[in-house]
Design a protein around this motif. Structure first.
Motif, PDB file in Angstrom:
ATOM      1  N   PRO A 208       0.896  -1.059   0.242  1.00  0.00           N
ATOM      2  CA  PRO A 208      -0.036  -0.027  -0.254  1.00  0.00           C
ATOM      3  C   PRO A 208       0.681   0.933   0.058  1.00  0.00           C
ATOM      4  O   PRO A 208       0.282   2.173  -0.813  1.00  0.00           O
ATOM      5  N   GLN A 209       1.878   1.436   0.542  1.00  0.00           N
ATOM      6  CA  GLN A 209       2.974   1.852   0.504  1.00  0.00           C
ATOM      7  C   GLN A 209       3.802   2.360  -0.346  1.00  0.00           C
ATOM      8  O   GLN A 209       3.934   3.806  -1.359  1.00  0.00           O
ATOM      9  N   VAL A 210       3.996   1.372  -1.321  1.00  0.00           N
ATOM     10  CA  VAL A 210       4.196   1.629  -2.672  1.00  0.00           C
ATOM     11  C   VAL A 210       3.479   2.020  -3.609  1.00  0.00           C
ATOM     12  O   VAL A 210       3.467   3.408  -4.396  1.00  0.00           O
ATOM     13  N   GLY A 211       1.713   2.316  -3.115  1.00  0.00           N
ATOM     14  CA  GLY A 211       1.236   2.590  -4.475  1.00  0.00           C
ATOM     15  C   GLY A 211       0.625   3.798  -3.934  1.00  0.00           C
ATOM     16  O   GLY A 211       0.891   4.946  -4.279  1.00  0.00           O
ATOM     17  N   LEU A 212       0.923   4.572  -2.367  1.00  0.00           N
ATOM     18  CA  LEU A 212       0.991   5.721  -1.715  1.00  0.00           C
ATOM     19  C   LEU A 212       2.534   6.495  -2.770  1.00  0.00           C
ATOM     20  O   LEU A 212       1.632   7.729  -2.991  1.00  0.00           O
ATOM     21  N   GLY A 213       3.269   6.241  -2.739  1.00  0.00           N
ATOM     22  CA  GLY A 213       4.235   6.763  -3.741  1.00  0.00           C
ATOM     23  C   GLY A 213       3.923   6.751  -4.903  1.00  0.00           C
ATOM     24  O   GLY A 213       4.447   8.018  -5.667  1.00  0.00           O
TER      25      GLY A 213
ATOM     26  N   LYS B 266      10.559  10.392  -0.426  1.00  0.00           N
ATOM     27  CA  LYS B 266      10.816  10.003   0.779  1.00  0.00           C
ATOM     28  C   LYS B 266       9.577   8.872   1.466  1.00  0.00           C
ATOM     29  O   LYS B 266      10.282   7.652   1.850  1.00  0.00           O
ATOM     30  N   THR B 267       8.894   8.590   0.090  1.00  0.00           N
ATOM     31  CA  THR B 267       7.999   7.209   0.596  1.00  0.00           C
ATOM     32  C   THR B 267       8.567   6.679  -0.076  1.00  0.00           C
ATOM     33  O   THR B 267       8.441   5.320   0.671  1.00  0.00           O
ATOM     34  N   PHE B 268       8.457   6.265  -1.121  1.00  0.00           N
ATOM     35  CA  PHE B 268       9.716   4.930  -1.790  1.00  0.00           C
ATOM     36  C   PHE B 268      11.044   4.711  -0.573  1.00  0.00           C
ATOM     37  O   PHE B 268      11.510   3.691  -0.504  1.00  0.00           O
ATOM     38  N   GLU B 269      11.760   5.275  -0.578  1.00  0.00           N
ATOM     39  CA  GLU B 269      13.253   5.340   0.281  1.00  0.00           C
ATOM     40  C   GLU B 269      12.606   5.125   2.169  1.00  0.00           C
ATOM     41  O   GLU B 269      13.104   4.291   2.021  1.00  0.00           O
ATOM     42  N   LYS B 270      10.930   5.328   2.544  1.00  0.00           N
ATOM     43  CA  LYS B 270      10.586   4.390   3.727  1.00  0.00           C
ATOM     44  C   LYS B 270      10.541   2.688   2.880  1.00  0.00           C
ATOM     45  O   LYS B 270      10.430   2.441   3.961  1.00  0.00           O
ATOM     46  N   VAL B 271      10.238   2.838   2.168  1.00  0.00           N
ATOM     47  CA  VAL B 271       9.526   1.709   2.127  1.00  0.00           C
ATOM     48  C   VAL B 271      10.823   0.419   1.793  1.00  0.00           C
ATOM     49  O   VAL B 271      10.839  -0.746   2.187  1.00  0.00           O
ATOM     50  N   ILE B 272      11.613   0.582   1.399  1.00  0.00           N
ATOM     51  CA  ILE B 272      13.260   0.137   1.125  1.00  0.00           C
ATOM     52  C   ILE B 272      13.822   0.087   2.945  1.00  0.00           C
ATOM     53  O   ILE B 272      14.338  -0.354   2.182  1.00  0.00           O
ATOM     54  N   GLU B 273      13.662   1.411   3.261  1.00  0.00           N
ATOM     55  CA  GLU B 273      14.074   0.776   4.813  1.00  0.00           C
ATOM     56  C   GLU B 273      14.128  -0.153   5.649  1.00  0.00           C
ATOM     57  O   GLU B 273      14.522  -0.695   6.136  1.00  0.00           O
TER      58      GLU B 273
ATOM     59  N   MET C 163      10.404  -2.758  -7.079  1.00  0.00           N
ATOM     60  CA  MET C 163       9.276  -2.005  -7.356  1.00  0.00           C
ATOM     61  C   MET C 163       9.600  -0.590  -7.132  1.00  0.00           C
ATOM     62  O   MET C 163       9.568  -0.009  -7.256  1.00  0.00           O
ATOM     63  N   ALA C 164       9.620  -0.738  -6.213  1.00  0.00           N
ATOM     64  CA  ALA C 164       9.779   0.639  -4.817  1.00  0.00           C
ATOM     65  C   ALA C 164      11.393   0.952  -4.871  1.00  0.00           C
ATOM     66  O   ALA C 164      11.860   2.445  -5.466  1.00  0.00           O
ATOM     67  N   GLN C 165      12.263  -0.239  -6.081  1.00  0.00           N
ATOM     68  CA  GLN C 165      13.068   0.253  -5.570  1.00  0.00           C
ATOM     69  C   GLN C 165      13.344   1.541  -7.811  1.00  0.00           C
ATOM     70  O   GLN C 165      14.492   2.823  -8.318  1.00  0.00           O
TER      71      GLN C 165
END
Length: 192
Positions: A49-54, A68-75, A82-84
């Motif tokens: 869902p966070q990837v979707g919001l990003g 910011k969103t994708f970096e949080k997901v990757i963290e 996909m986030a990367q």
């Protein structure tokens, strides 16, 4: 509705996330955001869902929020390819970070076995080579002052070659006067 009631919807989690991406594609941000937030309630441990919001932020070209969103997901999930890839696309859209984006996308494409990720990466790199590296793109923000001066100089030279340059009215009243031929700057019609 208690937490135990969400369990019955967990089997539909993937469909919900997919519906969120469909809503983004249909430019329905409100529905997409609500769907991703609902998916997050159903499965708070998933980063999908966070990837979707990003992805919503990326589609709106709100790059700071998207990054910011994708970096949080990757963290949280370092191997989320996909986030990367989406993070790499964000970097492609920022001229100073473009090389970093290309490098990140290439690295992810080597690591990933997911054909969707590989295809998105390849398409992104092709787009960067074909379109983003062109000079004078209308949507690029950062032009240097010398580039702006050169463009302005071209416009002035073009105007001198053709007809005498016309003064551009600064206000609606001046524009009206220019159209009607009224030299009076008050905007009133000349008396006959």
């Amino acid at each position: 509705m208690g937490d135990h009631n969400f369990q019955e919807f967990k089997k539909d989690f993937a469909l919900l996330v997919e519906a969120g991406f469909v809503a983004v594609k249909q430019l329905d941000e409100v529905s997409a955001r609500r769907i991703f937030q609902a998916a997050e309630l159903i499965n708070p441990t998933s980063t999908a869902p966070q990837v979707g919001l990003g992805y919503i932020a990326l589609n709106k070209l709100e790059l700071k929020d998207a990054v910011k969103t994708f970096e949080k997901v990757i963290e949280r999930e370092p191997e989320n390819h996909m986030a990367q890839i989406f993070l790499g696309i964000c970097f492609l859209l920022s001229k100073p970070k473009r090389e970093r984006g290309e490098k990140l996308i290439r690295e992810v494409m080597k690591k990933s076995t997911n054909p969707t990720v590989k295809n998105l990466g390849a398409t992104s790199l092709e787009w960067a080579d074909k379109d983003l590296k062109k000079k004078n793109l209308p949507f690029l923000i950062a032009k240097t002052q010398s580039e702006e001066d050169a463009i302005l100089e071209e416009v002035v030279v073009e105007g001198e070659r053709g007809q005498e340059a016309k003064e551009v009215p600064a206000t609606a009243t001046e524009e009206k006067n220019a159209v009607t031929g009224n030299p009076d700057l008050s905007g009133k019609s000349p008396k006959q």
